[in-house]
Design a protein around this motif. Sequence first.
Motif, PDB file in Angstrom:
ATOM      1  N   THR A 274       0.841  -1.188   0.000  1.00 13.97           N
ATOM      2  CA  THR A 274       0.000   0.000   0.000  1.00 13.97           C
ATOM      3  C   THR A 274       0.878   1.240   0.000  1.00 13.97           C
ATOM      4  OG1 THR A 274      -0.113  -0.047   2.412  1.00 13.97           O
ATOM      5  CG2 THR A 274      -1.882  -1.138   1.229  1.00 13.97           C
TER       6      THR A 274
ATOM      7  N   THR B 272       0.873   5.572   0.165  1.00 13.21           N
ATOM      8  CA  THR B 272       0.105   6.752   0.514  1.00 13.21           C
ATOM      9  C   THR B 272       0.850   7.972   0.007  1.00 13.21           C
ATOM     10  OG1 THR B 272       1.196   6.903   2.655  1.00 13.21           O
ATOM     11  CG2 THR B 272      -0.885   5.718   2.581  1.00 13.21           C
TER      12      THR B 272
ATOM     13  N   LEU C 166       0.443  11.870  -2.487  1.00 15.57           N
ATOM     14  CA  LEU C 166      -0.129  12.446  -3.694  1.00 15.57           C
ATOM     15  C   LEU C 166       0.714  12.046  -4.894  1.00 15.57           C
ATOM     16  CD1 LEU C 166      -0.873  16.021  -2.329  1.00 15.57           C
ATOM     17  CD2 LEU C 166      -2.495  14.154  -2.644  1.00 15.57           C
ATOM     18  N   MET C 167       0.062  11.503  -5.897  1.00 13.37           N
ATOM     19  CA  MET C 167       0.765  11.097  -7.102  1.00 13.37           C
ATOM     20  C   MET C 167      -0.226  10.967  -8.239  1.00 13.37           C
ATOM     21  SD  MET C 167       1.473   7.101  -6.233  1.00 13.37           S
ATOM     22  CE  MET C 167       1.884   7.338  -4.524  1.00 13.37           C
ATOM     23  N   LYS C 168       0.268  10.981  -9.450  1.00 14.27           N
ATOM     24  CA  LYS C 168      -0.578  10.733 -10.602  1.00 14.27           C
ATOM     25  C   LYS C 168      -0.847   9.238 -10.658  1.00 14.27           C
ATOM     26  CE  LYS C 168       1.061  14.613 -13.259  1.00 14.27           C
ATOM     27  NZ  LYS C 168       1.635  15.089 -14.509  1.00 14.27           N
ATOM     28  N   PRO C 169      -2.108   8.856 -10.718  1.00 15.69           N
ATOM     29  CA  PRO C 169      -2.419   7.424 -10.684  1.00 15.69           C
ATOM     30  C   PRO C 169      -1.998   6.696 -11.962  1.00 15.69           C
ATOM     31  CG  PRO C 169      -4.420   8.710 -10.978  1.00 15.69           C
ATOM     32  CD  PRO C 169      -3.308   9.686 -10.775  1.00 15.69           C
ATOM     33  N   LYS C 170      -1.385   5.576 -11.760  1.00 11.48           N
ATOM     34  CA  LYS C 170      -1.051   4.656 -12.841  1.00 11.48           C
ATOM     35  C   LYS C 170      -1.476   3.281 -12.355  1.00 11.48           C
ATOM     36  CE  LYS C 170       2.813   7.315 -14.529  1.00 11.48           C
ATOM     37  NZ  LYS C 170       4.211   7.372 -14.853  1.00 11.48           N
ATOM     38  N   ILE C 171      -2.039   2.526 -13.230  1.00 15.25           N
ATOM     39  CA  ILE C 171      -2.585   1.243 -12.818  1.00 15.25           C
ATOM     40  C   ILE C 171      -1.810   0.124 -13.493  1.00 15.25           C
ATOM     41  CG2 ILE C 171      -4.630  -0.226 -12.845  1.00 15.25           C
ATOM     42  CD1 ILE C 171      -6.300   2.330 -12.814  1.00 15.25           C
TER      43      ILE C 171
END
Length: 158
Positions: free
Chosen positions: A132, A134, A136-141
């Motif tokens: 996991t 935690t 702030l970041m640009k989401p990448k999946i």
Amino acid sequence: DEIVPPLTGSIGLLTTWDKINELSEEELDELAWELNILWYEKGAPIETKRDIILSSDKVYRKLGTKWAAENVITSYFGEGYIREWFEYSGEPGHFRVYSTNPSITSDQLNAFMNILNKVKRHSSKLDGIFITLTGLMKPKIGVGMREVSTETYYVKSR
């Protein structure tokens, strides 16, 4: 009176446990070998080696328990914990590993699995490793999956 006083100065050299923080990597590797610490990795950072050696007696006393596995996971990979099957409605005898350490990558996965298999109950099954993050970041999946299994065969003798 002639023999004992010269020896008292060298008695301090015989202690090991109170000088773990002063031992070199080679000395730590030898000490781990002498103590037969199964989950000791020579490639680990020196502070991790010291931590593993200092906690080895406690881990050996509780080997095969959730506490022992969590202790070793924390020593090698930072924060981490285990949830057993009844804590997440899994199958009996199964467990999951959770960590906040993003450095557990596929490169370290083999070492992680090797260490975990040495301290967990042999009857327990790993359902997954969950990391996991935690912040702030640009989401990448992305998805990564690795299947690990073992088979044990018993031969009956007559």
